[in-house]
Scaffold this motif. Structure first.
Motif, PDB file in Angstrom:
ATOM      1  N   GLN A 118      -2.399  38.123  29.335  1.00 26.69           N
ATOM      2  CA  GLN A 118      -2.264  36.819  29.989  1.00 26.69           C
ATOM      3  C   GLN A 118      -1.785  36.957  31.445  1.00 26.69           C
ATOM      4  OE1 GLN A 118       0.425  34.384  27.698  1.00 26.69           O
ATOM      5  NE2 GLN A 118       2.264  35.280  28.568  1.00 26.69           N
ATOM      6  N   LYS A 120       1.005  36.905  33.250  1.00 27.34           N
ATOM      7  CA  LYS A 120       1.833  35.864  33.881  1.00 27.34           C
ATOM      8  C   LYS A 120       3.233  36.354  34.212  1.00 27.34           C
ATOM      9  CE  LYS A 120      -0.314  31.764  31.756  1.00 27.34           C
ATOM     10  NZ  LYS A 120      -0.044  30.600  30.880  1.00 27.34           N
ATOM     11  N   ASN A 278      -0.215  37.212  23.228  1.00 24.13           N
ATOM     12  CA  ASN A 278       0.529  35.943  23.257  1.00 24.13           C
ATOM     13  C   ASN A 278       0.561  35.345  21.863  1.00 24.13           C
ATOM     14  OD1 ASN A 278       1.713  33.547  23.772  1.00 24.13           O
ATOM     15  ND2 ASN A 278       0.062  32.731  25.040  1.00 24.13           N
TER      16      ASN A 278
END
Length: 279
Positions: A118, A120, A278
């Motif tokens: 992801q 992030k 995630n």
């Protein structure tokens, strides 16, 4: 090094963090986590490590409040979960953890996993830097970051993480990561130091334990400390919480440290940080 249960190391920003603490991973919220934290604090522990995903921050907070110990004498850690990563999301997740804990600030806040898919963690780190600069967290760090995750974080970071909490035990010693953290003045912290109990019947450790009149768990925890690695064993049993902390009245010899160093197998019980998604 001469230590006791209240001994601290100084993080690179000058904050003192206890070498030894209580972890509450997989400890049920309510009575179980309340009692674990209560017993630890009564015994003299000053550091408690929880996380949003553990879903027990409320019980941890209640035990802290009921202890009557002044807040400034304690060191409380929580972590940003994978699904809460992102710039704006990090502020919201931090406040939610504070609310559940019933605290005004955290001593240490960690990004729980890098979750490369992801991608992030760099924007999450930017938010954590702002929380730190605003005085809402005394120290910030990461968890389960390998060298290349740290390299990528540091490309844009204004603040180097103070702590990297990783799976660390005699079967997973991560020597290159250990050296990297030393070089960058990032304090290494061990989760699952006892390999979720798998190491307690290891013959090498049992022989060392017998020589010292200690348990295998105590040998492993002492090994962490002598390598200047913070350790946070988990237990829900009062006597075990007491016993885990009884590691300050002996020292392992250089030969014993070498025996344990030779046990490395690069064997994980948790997820590989490069593969953690995630979830």
């Amino acid at each position: 090094m001469a230590l006791n249960l209240q001994s601290t190391t100084t993080l690179h920003n000058g904050v003192n963090m206890p070498w030894f603490g209580l972890g509450v991973f997989k400890v049920q919220d309510g009575e179980e986590v309340y009692n674990s934290v209560k017993w630890a604090l009564e015994h003299g522990y000053k550091s408690i490590d929880t996380a949003a995903i553990y879903r027990n921050e409320e019980g941890v907070g209640k035990a802290i409040k009921d202890s009557g110990i002044p807040r400034e004498e304690l060191f409380i850690t929580s972590k940003l979960w994978n699904g809460d990563q992102g710039y704006e999301e990090t502020f919201q997740a931090y406040q939610a953890s504070l609310d559940r804990l019933g605290l005004d600030y955290l001593d240490l806040y960690l990004i729980h996993w890098p979750v490369p898919e992801q991608d992030k963690y760099r924007e999450s780190w930017q938010a954590m830097e702002e929380l730190y600069n605003d005085g809402k967290i005394r120290a910030i760090g990461v968890s389960n970051f390998k060298e290349h995750h740290l390299d990528r974080l540091l490309e844009k970071a204004e603040i180097t993480p103070m702590v990297n909490q990783v799976e660390y035990h005699p079967h997973l010693q991560q020597k290159s990561l250990y050296d990297y953290c030393k070089k960058h003045n990032i304090q290494l912290e061990a989760w699952s130091p006892l390999k979720q109990g798998e190491l307690l019947t290891d013959e090498t450790l049992m022989e060392i334990a017998e020589r010292h009149g200690k348990s295998t768990a105590q040998i492993i925890l002492r090994w962490d400390l002598q390598q200047e690695v913070i350790t946070i064993p988990k237990s829900v049993k009062q006597q075990r919480i007491h016993d885990n902390a009884d590691v300050f009245d002996f020292e392992l010899t250089n030969a014993e440290m070498k025996l344990i160093a030779d046990m490395n197998k690069d064997d994980r019980v948790g997820a590989d940080p490069d593969e953690m998604n995630n979830r």
